[in-house]
Design an enzyme around this catalytic site. Sequence first.
Site, PDB file in Angstrom:
ATOM      1  N   TYR A   1      19.092 -13.495  -2.192  1.00 10.01           N
ATOM      2  CA  TYR A   1      17.915 -13.634  -1.331  1.00 10.01           C
ATOM      3  C   TYR A   1      16.779 -12.720  -1.766  1.00 10.01           C
ATOM      4  O   TYR A   1      16.943 -11.835  -2.580  1.00 10.01           O
ATOM      5  CB  TYR A   1      18.234 -13.501   0.148  1.00 10.01           C
ATOM      6  CG  TYR A   1      18.986 -12.311   0.675  1.00 10.01           C
ATOM      7  CD1 TYR A   1      19.042 -11.092   0.033  1.00 10.01           C
ATOM      8  CD2 TYR A   1      19.653 -12.429   1.896  1.00 10.01           C
ATOM      9  CE1 TYR A   1      19.721 -10.021   0.570  1.00 10.01           C
ATOM     10  CE2 TYR A   1      20.334 -11.351   2.451  1.00 10.01           C
ATOM     11  CZ  TYR A   1      20.367 -10.156   1.778  1.00 10.01           C
ATOM     12  OH  TYR A   1      21.039  -9.101   2.322  1.00 10.01           O
ATOM     13  N   GLU A   2      15.603 -13.011  -1.196  1.00 10.87           N
ATOM     14  CA  GLU A   2      14.337 -12.396  -1.609  1.00 10.87           C
ATOM     15  C   GLU A   2      14.026 -12.655  -3.080  1.00 10.87           C
ATOM     16  O   GLU A   2      13.395 -11.860  -3.757  1.00 10.87           O
ATOM     17  CB  GLU A   2      14.330 -10.890  -1.328  1.00 10.87           C
ATOM     18  CG  GLU A   2      14.575 -10.521   0.118  1.00 10.87           C
ATOM     19  CD  GLU A   2      13.631 -11.212   1.080  1.00 10.87           C
ATOM     20  OE1 GLU A   2      12.526 -11.605   0.669  1.00 10.87           O
ATOM     21  OE2 GLU A   2      13.997 -11.364   2.262  1.00 10.87           O
ATOM     22  N   GLY A   3      14.438 -13.811  -3.552  1.00  8.81           N
ATOM     23  CA  GLY A   3      14.250 -14.180  -4.953  1.00  8.81           C
ATOM     24  C   GLY A   3      15.475 -13.806  -5.749  1.00  8.81           C
ATOM     25  O   GLY A   3      15.852 -12.629  -5.830  1.00  8.81           O
TER      26      GLY A   3
END
Length: 584
Positions: A436-438
């Site tokens: 997550y968050e890229g």
Amino acid sequence: MPSYHAPLADFQFLLRDWLKLDTHYQQSGYTDFDFELANEIIAQGAKFATDVIAPLNRPGDEAGCQLQDGKVTTPEGFAAAYQEYVANGWNTMLGPEEFDGQALPYTIAVPVHEMLNSANLSWRLTTMLTESTVLAMCKHASAELQQTYLKKLVSGEWTGTMNLTEPHAGTDLALLNTKAVPQDDGSYAITGNKIFITGGDHDWSENVIHMVLARLPDAPKGVKGISLFLVPKLLLDEQGNPATPNSLSVGSIEHKMGIKASPTCVMNYDGAKGFLVGEAHQGLACMFTMMNDARFQVGLQGLGAAEASYQGALNYARERVQSRAPQGIQQPDEKADAIIFQPDVARMLLTQKSLTEGCRALSLFYAKYMDKSHSNPNDAQAADVLQFLTPICKAFMTDMGLEVTSLGIQVFGGHGYIREWGMEQLMRDVRIAMLYEGTNGIQALDLIGRKLTRDGGKMLQSTYTAFAELVNDIQDAEQQSRAQALLDDFKASSAECLGMKAEDVAAAACDYLAFSAYSLIGVLWYSMADTAQRTDNKVLAESKRKTCAFYEARILPRRDAHRLAFRAGAESVLAVAGAEFDYL
């Protein structure tokens, strides 16, 4: 379940001796702060993390979150712990003073955040995203929205979320479909579905403030047509109190591999009332304020899990008696020696230790430049260093977290695979941090594609200069020479990427990020080991010196393999195509 003890001695060494916190605060304009105050705050944070949050970790994983009649409940004790967190002012640490925040330096907040992640990663997630929401609103929201929502978010009375992902649109937000239709009263009707929303609903706070990406009717195609909206769970009355339910709901709670005690929700927006944050069609830029903060915070999740795993493995290795050490009997009064005396177990423990402590130094070095940037927004070097290091912190520290928690299981042997020992939970929980968050692949592309090649090497030079200051302070001539050679080699090898073709850059990305991380953490280790020799704590001094030697001999050579790989180009990566991937 391994018990967690905050690594206060390491924080004290890094902040007082290595970063020279008192000098840093004077130079950065934080004249109301010093090491003594920082140490007291961090010690209190350690007490909260170990006494209140850590005991909830295992039961929370067992119980998970529940959705019933449209309402989400978290495991027993989680909401009460949050109320204590808010009552004691922890949520206000980084909030601006004009909205009743404490505006503490990041060099104080980051150790507290690391400890919360070690104690209970699931619990920390909701508070993390509330802090990111505050940052986005401070930078982009109108004065009216700030006055209406920020004090409650800063205090923690309300929590915040980040709504980007849709079932068909993850990394490629150009595919985003959620709609925002202007209303006569200046608000917008938000309609669409979002998935993977951390803290989308819970029983911690009266209101949840969603930051939602959506498209206006006249929006251009692609990412240039995305806007950001504030969508509250409960609409406010004239006195600013939560009153009327908004037209949104939780469709389901995701069933996950780990972080089971964190409510990860599918959110449905059915004409929900929202308010534009920032300029129309500039939502992605606004959201990146949240994402860049969250990316570093996710890196701290990797660090936190690694520390907890190392502590558990170290304690077990000291207690588990099995066989005699090949170098000779170590515990003659026992029937066998503790496994810590086995070279292979020592190798695993030192891999854990060197990576964890190296990443802790990286996180505090990053925090130092966050302090510089916040005290002087015009500090171009600080901005460059933070941009260059953000993808490294996010990706490498979470890759490291997975490696270290896997080694923690290995040290325990079969017991590590059993739930009751708690080691497998750490590995399950931290695995999401790489996604997550890229994803970490996206972080690597960001580093080499935006922060290095597109920038023409400017951010690289700023980062080189920042690390060179550490090298210049090394007093041992041999250590300084090794550190300088390593830093110069990192810069020269990085410069090779500036002329690469686009496909070669993309193929090199992950290996270049790993090469960069191992190189820069190597510089940090030389610097730490040298500083430690001038401390009064002789055990710590020897620990840093010997762990640095281990990192140099056993971990640093990994960078050479990654450099060979990123120099290899895209040909071998792209050569296999179509049916060639299949078994025929």
